[in-house]
Design an enzyme around this catalytic site. Structure first.
Site, PDB file in Angstrom:
ATOM      1  N   LYS A 170       3.148  -1.376   1.950  1.00 37.51           N
ATOM      2  CA  LYS A 170       3.245  -0.454   0.814  1.00 37.51           C
ATOM      3  C   LYS A 170       2.622  -1.059  -0.442  1.00 37.51           C
ATOM      4  CE  LYS A 170       4.421   2.777  -2.077  1.00 37.51           C
ATOM      5  NZ  LYS A 170       5.808   3.126  -2.416  1.00 37.51           N
ATOM      6  N   LYS A 239       6.043  -2.724 -11.841  1.00 37.98           N
ATOM      7  CA  LYS A 239       6.975  -3.462 -10.983  1.00 37.98           C
ATOM      8  C   LYS A 239       6.331  -3.777  -9.639  1.00 37.98           C
ATOM      9  CE  LYS A 239       9.531  -1.316  -8.329  1.00 37.98           C
ATOM     10  NZ  LYS A 239       9.517  -0.866  -6.900  1.00 37.98           N
TER      11      LYS A 239
END
Length: 299
Positions: A170, A239
């Protein structure tokens, strides 16, 4: 099957709704209580803590924005681990670092619990349609146990290997979309500065080799209408880029383009735009150059 679902945000709510529609019993928990009340009004059971969810559920799904919250939900005080039992399965749909996934997998294993890191991509629209891309890490047995649920929420489901590999897969997606959004913004701002019509350029590029998914989604829905309301916020992408850069450091892989994209997004956040959509690369470059990527009013 009794499914515990923790995190009813933009992604979690439609994913949980699809699981309920498929005939599963849902036990839900969320920090914002009104979302829980609205969900259970149409079917389901509310729980006051992750531990309470774990006491009732065969599978626990977690969908929260940061690794710290995932760890708190699964392993913290009143966390799922307090009522974990042999044969239970934990599925974390959040985008975390591989170290978080391995920590949770090891903790679950000590209780006889299976674990999958299964971050998703496709946005709220994909979550509603059940067509998300799902990047899965975990044991073969855990993947087999969770496959029925993954099929409900995903259109493209790939098992990459042991715990942590889904997170790494991911993160590669996040690296690519960050760099592409920077390139898209540079190209269109350059074009507008030199008198080109961005709508015309968009339509042409979408038939050219430079066509990409970010361009397809961002230009007509966010950039040209001048609406940067977050589908996926700058803060969340930063993030993810931080997690990717850390994996790069640990692996000895230089991530030059990712680092440059990270610097651009850090600058965007410093402008107070961390809650805007990640397509705000356009907004920052427009401000620097003094143009707007929008269709001329005469047209």
């Amino acid at each position: 099957m009794k499914i515990g679902y923790i995190g009813l945000g933009k992604m979690g709510l439609p994913m949980a709704t699809n699981m309920r529609a498929a005939g599963h019993e849902l036990i839900v928990h969320n920090r914002s209580q009104p979302k829980v009340e609205a969900f259970v009004a149409d079917g389901g059971v509310a729980a006051n803590s992750p531990a309470e969810v774990a006491a009732q559920a065969d599978v626990i799904c977690v969908n929260v924005p940061t690794p710290e919250i995932s760890l708190e939900i699964l392993l913290g005080t009143d966390g799922a681990v307090e009522n974990a039992r042999d044969g239970q399965l934990w599925i974390d749909f959040g985008t975390n670092g591989p170290d978080t996934a391995r920590t949770c997998a090891d903790a679950g294993s000590s209780k006889g619990v299976g674990y999958l890191d299964a971050p998703v991509s496709g946005g709220p629209g994909g979550a509603e349609a059940g067509t998300l891309a799902v990047f899965v890490g975990g044991s073969e047995s855990s993947f087999a146990q969770g496959k029925e649920l993954l099929d409900i929420i995903g259109g493209k489901i790939e098992h990459f290997g042991p715990a942590g590999t889904g997170c790494i897969a991911k993160l590669t997606n996040q690296m690519i979309i960050a760099s592409i959004r920077a390139a898209n913004a540079e190209a269109f701002v350059l074009a507008v500065k030199n008198g080109l019509n961005p709508q015309q350029l968009y339509e042409t590029l979408m038939g050219a080799f430079a066509a990409n998914r970010c361009m397809e989604v961002d230009l007509p829905n966010l950039v040209l209408p001048r609406d940067y309301s977050a589908r996926f916020a700058v803060d969340l992408l930063l993030k993810d880029l931080g997690l990717a850069l850390e994996v790069g450091r640990q692996s000895g892989v230089p991530l030059i383009a990712t680092a440059q994209a990270d610097q651009l997004y850090q600058e965007i956040r410093s402008k107070g735009w961390g809650d805007l959509d990640a397509a705000a690369t356009f907004k920052r470059l427009e401000e620097i150059v003094g143009v707007e990527v929008t269709v001329p009013s005469s047209e």
